[in-house]
Scaffold this motif. Structure first.
Motif: not given
Length: 478
Positions: A259-277
């Motif tokens: 982001r400091l170079f003005g480039i957005e990378l793909l999101k790789n994690f989204s709070f997996p330990y709050f998953s319900r299955d």
């Protein structure tokens, strides 16, 4: 060069200054700087493997051009399979040759034939699984005519070797990253500040959470014969938070740096330990790899279009291949198989897409049902991680056997209070920020400025005081 090293602390500001103060008026010079910086960054591990990275880049770049320019389908297929074959061949030689050799020898030995194992004494090039998958997805997309072949070699090379993601992801797609590399970039203050926040949180995850958990996870796993069942459970839990803090911490640093170079990378994690299955877990864990296998393996195999048998076959295929992607060890294959078995009841009951939104989306706390669903999913995940962490199958089986003894209900012999408190605080912050791209995205932004900056300073102090010795990221071995 590690993100959590003094070398990177000197390297990154220098590249940042050159990028925005000396190359900002020319996209060509910005990209060339990123390429040189990326090659230098990679060569700091072993400069000899830089030639492998460059060859892989040249191969896929030229193959893409030939696939697009070929006048016949026969030639298109030739260049396509040449690129696929050589890329997978590199992975086979460097990552899997010794595994197949030893497994074949063991199989013949079990049948009464004694053979000498032939192995290669070679080092696994860091990040080979990641940059190889960048090239594979690009060539496949060109062959399927989803994108046009890139003609600018520098821009394509940056896509393959961009240093924030080069050695441990996320696994990028040409459709997402290449357009950003080709587009003029201007400094965005808000984007840069957000990037710094994400870097800070990533460093906290890695240095404070992962590395402290690693000390005790390693102690327990390396001496598992000496500990009670309850202590072995604690060791598995420490590894569970170690691998999450380590890998998602790397991803946060990578995304924030980019982001400091003005480039957005793909999101790789989204709070997996709050998953319900377990299905939700895999939508939130290593997202770029899961989506890669979905698009380039699961769907080409038929996806979910066929009957239940085809869906089951394809699901087991991607989980087993995902396990094998992580390393040349039967422990990783069993880890993948376990997750496929976890997934199977959801698939058979058509409940694998029940939980799309984050848990407790409209409330501060989960319901009792959601809490127990998260707890069960977490326990299944902890159990599977034992195979991931164990040295071999024998170690994993012995470890599990030692858990299920009468000492399972005794007080753990390893229970570092400071690490347990750190994990609790860490998960509280993650819970509060679970609706955002990362926990600190909006955390504390409504506070008075003095309080917010005090919180950031606490994180920085914790990084310097609670940090253990400099440790590599776990996923560098993959």
């Amino acid at each position: 060069m590690l993100f959590n090293s003094i070398d990177f602390a000197l390297f990154f500001p220098l590249i940042f200054i050159l990028y925005w103060f000396f190359a900002s008026k020319s996209l060509k010079w910005q990209n060339l700087l990123l390429l040189v910086a990326s090659y230098y960054f990679y060569s700091c591990w072993d400069w000899r493997f830089l030639f492998l990275l460059v060859f892989s880049t040249l191969l896929d770049y030229y193959s893409g051009l030939q696939i697009e320019r070929s006048s016949s389908e026969r030639l298109r297929k030739f260049w396509f399979w040449l690129s696929i074959g050589i890329n997978l061949g590199f992975l086979g030689v460097f990552k899997y040759f010794n595994f197949f050799s030893a497994s074949f020898s063991d199989l013949l030995g079990s049948l009464g034939f004694q053979v000498n194992t032939w192995s290669l004494n070679i080092i696994l090039p860091v990040g080979i699984s990641f940059y190889t998958f960048h090239g594979l997805s690009y060539v496949i997309d060109v062959y399927k005519k989803r994108i046009t072949a890139e003609t600018n070699f520098v821009e394509y090379s940056v896509f393959v070797s961009y240093f924030p993601l080069l050695v441990a992801g996320p696994i990028e797609r040409a459709t997402h990253l290449l357009p950003q590399i080709k587009k003029e970039r201007k400094f965005n203050y808000a984007q840069a500040v957000d990037g710094l926040r994400q870097i800070l949180w990533g460093l906290f995850k890695k240095i404070v959470i992962a590395d402290n958990c690693a000390d005790y996870a390693n102690l327990v796993f390396n001496n598992s014969d000496d500990y009670s069942g309850s202590t072995l459970v604690m060791g598995a839990i420490f590894f569970t938070f170690q691998i999450y803090g380590d890998f998602s911490g790397y991803s946060d640093i990578a995304l924030g740096t980019s982001r400091l170079f003005g480039i957005e990378l793909l999101k790789n994690f989204s709070f997996p330990y709050f998953s319900r299955d377990i299905a939700e877990f895999w939508r939130r864990w290593h997202i770029s790899l899961s989506s890669w296998f979905k698009d380039y393996l699961y769907i080409p195999l038929g996806g979910s279009k066929g009957g239940k048998w085809m869906q089951i076959r394809n699901t087991f295929a991607i989980f087993l291949v995902s396990g094998f992607w992580h390393g040349a060890n039967w422990t990783f294959i069993i880890w993948g198989l376990l997750n496929a078995i976890y997934f199977l009841p959801l698939l058979l009951s058509n409940k694998n897409r029940n939980h799309i939104d984050i848990v407790a989306i409209n409330s501060n706390l989960p319901s009792i049902k959601e809490f127990f669903a998260m707890a069960v999913t977490f326990m299944l995940t902890v159990f599977a991680w034992i195979f991931f962490r164990a040295n071999n199958l024998t170690h994993a089986i012995d470890y599990i056997k030692s858990i299920f003894t009468k000492q399972l209900f005794s007080l753990p012999e390893v229970r570092p209070a400071h690490v347990i408190v750190l994990i609790f605080v860490f998960m509280c912050v993650e819970w509060i920020g679970r609706k955002n791209d990362y926990a600190l995205a909006t955390f504390g932004l409504s506070w008075p400025k003095a309080f917010r900056w005090s919180f950031y300073m606490v994180l920085l102090i914790a990084i310097f005081i609670l940090g253990t010795k400099e440790q590599e990221f776990i996923y560098f071995q993959f």
